[in-house]
Write a protein that holds these residues in place. Structure first.
Motif, PDB file in Angstrom:
ATOM      1  N   ALA A 157       5.000  -1.661  -7.048  1.00  0.00           N
ATOM      2  CA  ALA A 157       3.416  -1.457  -7.558  1.00  0.00           C
ATOM      3  C   ALA A 157       1.807  -2.242  -6.160  1.00  0.00           C
ATOM      4  N   ALA A 158       2.872  -2.679  -4.988  1.00  0.00           N
ATOM      5  CA  ALA A 158       2.897  -3.072  -4.108  1.00  0.00           C
ATOM      6  C   ALA A 158       1.950  -1.676  -3.536  1.00  0.00           C
ATOM      7  N   TRP A 159       3.486  -1.207  -3.365  1.00  0.00           N
ATOM      8  CA  TRP A 159       3.483  -0.006  -2.774  1.00  0.00           C
ATOM      9  C   TRP A 159       2.631   1.033  -2.369  1.00  0.00           C
ATOM     10  N   TYR A 160       2.212   1.073  -3.938  1.00  0.00           N
ATOM     11  CA  TYR A 160       1.756   2.163  -4.529  1.00  0.00           C
ATOM     12  C   TYR A 160      -0.172   1.342  -3.957  1.00  0.00           C
ATOM     13  N   ARG A 161      -0.219   0.234  -4.123  1.00  0.00           N
ATOM     14  CA  ARG A 161      -2.014   0.407  -3.837  1.00  0.00           C
ATOM     15  C   ARG A 161      -1.471   0.773  -2.171  1.00  0.00           C
ATOM     16  N   ALA A 162      -0.848  -0.178  -1.517  1.00  0.00           N
ATOM     17  CA  ALA A 162      -0.948   0.205   0.087  1.00  0.00           C
ATOM     18  C   ALA A 162      -1.064   1.346   0.618  1.00  0.00           C
ATOM     19  N   LEU A 163      -0.608   2.476  -0.293  1.00  0.00           N
ATOM     20  CA  LEU A 163      -0.402   3.542   0.456  1.00  0.00           C
ATOM     21  C   LEU A 163      -1.986   4.772  -0.479  1.00  0.00           C
ATOM     22  N   GLU A 164      -2.436   3.393  -1.669  1.00  0.00           N
ATOM     23  CA  GLU A 164      -3.849   4.330  -2.097  1.00  0.00           C
ATOM     24  C   GLU A 164      -5.180   3.619  -1.116  1.00  0.00           C
ATOM     25  N   CYS A 165      -4.707   2.679  -0.417  1.00  0.00           N
ATOM     26  CA  CYS A 165      -5.573   2.012  -0.274  1.00  0.00           C
ATOM     27  C   CYS A 165      -5.831   2.671   1.196  1.00  0.00           C
ATOM     28  N   GLY A 166      -4.901   3.359   1.410  1.00  0.00           N
ATOM     29  CA  GLY A 166      -4.877   3.231   3.255  1.00  0.00           C
ATOM     30  C   GLY A 166      -3.664   2.203   4.217  1.00  0.00           C
ATOM     31  N   GLU A 167      -3.564   1.087   4.042  1.00  0.00           N
ATOM     32  CA  GLU A 167      -3.215  -0.185   4.560  1.00  0.00           C
ATOM     33  C   GLU A 167      -1.607   0.166   5.097  1.00  0.00           C
ATOM     34  N   PHE A 168      -1.196   1.612   5.141  1.00  0.00           N
ATOM     35  CA  PHE A 168      -0.022   1.541   4.881  1.00  0.00           C
ATOM     36  C   PHE A 168       0.816   3.202   5.909  1.00  0.00           C
ATOM     37  N   TRP A 169       1.105   3.218   7.458  1.00  0.00           N
ATOM     38  CA  TRP A 169       1.289   4.365   7.612  1.00  0.00           C
ATOM     39  C   TRP A 169       2.587   4.769   8.169  1.00  0.00           C
ATOM     40  N   PHE A 170       2.846   6.073   6.541  1.00  0.00           N
ATOM     41  CA  PHE A 170       4.095   6.571   6.785  1.00  0.00           C
ATOM     42  C   PHE A 170       4.602   8.026   7.473  1.00  0.00           C
ATOM     43  N   PRO A 171       5.837   7.633   7.410  1.00  0.00           N
ATOM     44  CA  PRO A 171       6.233   8.969   8.037  1.00  0.00           C
ATOM     45  C   PRO A 171       6.816  10.166   7.501  1.00  0.00           C
ATOM     46  N   ALA A 172       6.110  11.064   7.798  1.00  0.00           N
ATOM     47  CA  ALA A 172       5.829  12.540   7.218  1.00  0.00           C
ATOM     48  C   ALA A 172       5.958  13.583   8.293  1.00  0.00           C
ATOM     49  N   GLN A 173       5.563  14.805   8.076  1.00  0.00           N
ATOM     50  CA  GLN A 173       5.872  15.728   8.620  1.00  0.00           C
ATOM     51  C   GLN A 173       3.930  17.025   8.457  1.00  0.00           C
ATOM     52  N   VAL A 174       3.995  17.325   9.329  1.00  0.00           N
ATOM     53  CA  VAL A 174       2.277  17.969   9.341  1.00  0.00           C
ATOM     54  C   VAL A 174       2.661  19.214   9.762  1.00  0.00           C
TER      55      VAL A 174
END
Length: 402
Positions: free
Chosen positions: A207-224
């Motif tokens: 739940a904390a991870w979901y909240r951090a993603l939803e609120c823009g508090e966590f920069w996660f690695p991905a590809q664009v």
């Protein structure tokens, strides 16, 4: 009482109008004004309920005594269903039934339910409930690397705990600490479709991870795909980046690593369709081990690493396996390209004769090849699914590149 209450809330309403939302020192003032207005509304609601209750009790006192009901009426009353107030409480439901109810709730509803009581707060923070929401919204853009960085961030915070930020956590903690549950729901609901839990759940939960993603508090690695908003030099490519979600616009901000001496770049407004989880765990600076070369045939779709020079990170570029010049491509059953040690790789979005149109790699002794003029080609990855291929084809340029 009503005029006095209205007069007392007038300064609070004035503070909400006058205090600028963007100026941080006024943030606490605006929140205090909002609390005063919410308190006034709650008191008005309770006053109206109390007045209605007194009126109902007065009406009961003046009613004449009722006559004895016949036996048939008494039996019918005994068989009537129980009133809503006597219904089974939620926490008295069997465990499986309660879990099934919570599984049907949205993230915002789960967060609101967690404000009801301590028992529901713990149950609504269970990882099993939030795993489903993480997979449903973020599964396509989150990979194992994102989870690894989140766990590393938790370990770093545990090793070096920071002082609590009272300005950012004051309103959130108020939502569940305040005795009126509807105020908590106001903090959960936002003016956007995105959900924001009313209080921060334990940091080591999904739940904390979901909240951090939803609120823009966590920069996660991905590809664009097509970095820098479709810059012509990056068409049909996919580059590593760290992304942060912006729930106001339902887009991402991408931060690309430095290219040689060039500083890191940021791109705002990246749409969901341009983001994917990294399909392999190879870092952007390392050569990918190509395990698919022996099985490549003409017509197969692939991605290949390419970088401008050795100081740059690799990006992945889309192409299709072609026929060798010595092959009679018009006679399919005579094609022996798949038996040759050399594989022809074509990039058909470039015009025929362009230096970027095609290149070759060796099946048996494949390594990075190239120079400072044409760049360096790295590892090859065969596309396995129609979904991967169709995603690349959506970015096909309108005009052929030269």
């Amino acid at each position: 009482m009503l005029p006095l209450l209205l007069i007392s809330t007038l300064p609070a309403f004035t503070l909400l109008l006058v205090a600028p939302a963007s100026y941080r020192p006024w943030k606490l003032v605006r929140e205090l004004g909002l609390v005063a207005l919410l308190l006034a509304r709650e008191l008005l609601r309770h006053s109206a309920s109390a007045a209605a209750g007194r009126k109902e009790q007065a009406g009961r006192k003046v009613m004449p005594p009722c006559k004895a009901k016949p036996a048939a009426a008494r039996e019918q009353q005994q068989q009537a269903p129980p009133a809503l107030d006597d219904a089974l409480p939620l926490l008295d439901l069997p465990e499986l039934a309660l879990d099934r109810v919570l599984e049907e709730l949205s993230p915002a509803s789960l967060a609101a339910m967690a404000c009801v009581c301590a028992g529901l707060r713990d149950r609504c923070a269970m990882d099993g409930l939030w795993d489903r929401h993480v997979r449903g919204k973020w599964g396509r853009v989150l990979g194992a690397a994102a989870r690894g960085e989140w766990e590393a961030d938790l370990a770093a915070r545990a090793a070096h705990p920071a002082r609590p930020n009272r300005r950012s956590g004051w309103a959130d903690s108020l939502a569940c600490a305040w005795p009126f549950s509807w105020i908590g729901c106001r903090w959960v609901r936002d003016d956007t479709a995105a959900a924001r839990p009313a209080t921060a759940p334990p940091v080591d939960t999904v739940a904390a991870w979901y909240r951090a993603l939803e609120c823009g508090e966590f920069w996660f690695p991905a590809q664009v795909y097509n970095r820098e908003d479709g810059h012509v030099g990056f068409l049909l490519s996919c580059y590593d980046a760290h992304l942060r979600y912006d729930r106001r616009t339902d887009t991402f901000t991408a931060r690309y690593p430095p290219h040689g001496r060039k500083p890191a770049k940021e791109e705002e407004g990246v749409q969901w369709c341009r983001v994917r989880a990294a399909p392999v765990s190879t870092p952007a600076q390392d050569l990918h081990a190509s395990g698919c070369l022996d099985g490549l045939h003409p017509g197969d779709h692939f991605e290949i690493q390419w970088r401008k020079n050795k100081d740059f990170p690799y990006g992945w570029w889309y192409g299709v396996v072609g026929h060798l010049e010595s092959c009679n491509a018009n006679n399919g059953h005579l094609c022996r390209c798949h038996e040759d040690d050399t594989v022809m790789l074509e990039f058909k979005h470039y015009a025929a004769g362009s230096r970027w149109r095609q290149t070759t790699v060796s099946r048996k002794d494949h390594r990075e090849k190239g120079d400072e003029t044409d760049g360096f080609y790295g590892g090859v990855r065969k596309l396995q699914t129609k979904d991967e291929i169709s995603t690349w084809r959506r970015f096909w340029p309108v005009d052929v590149l030269s």
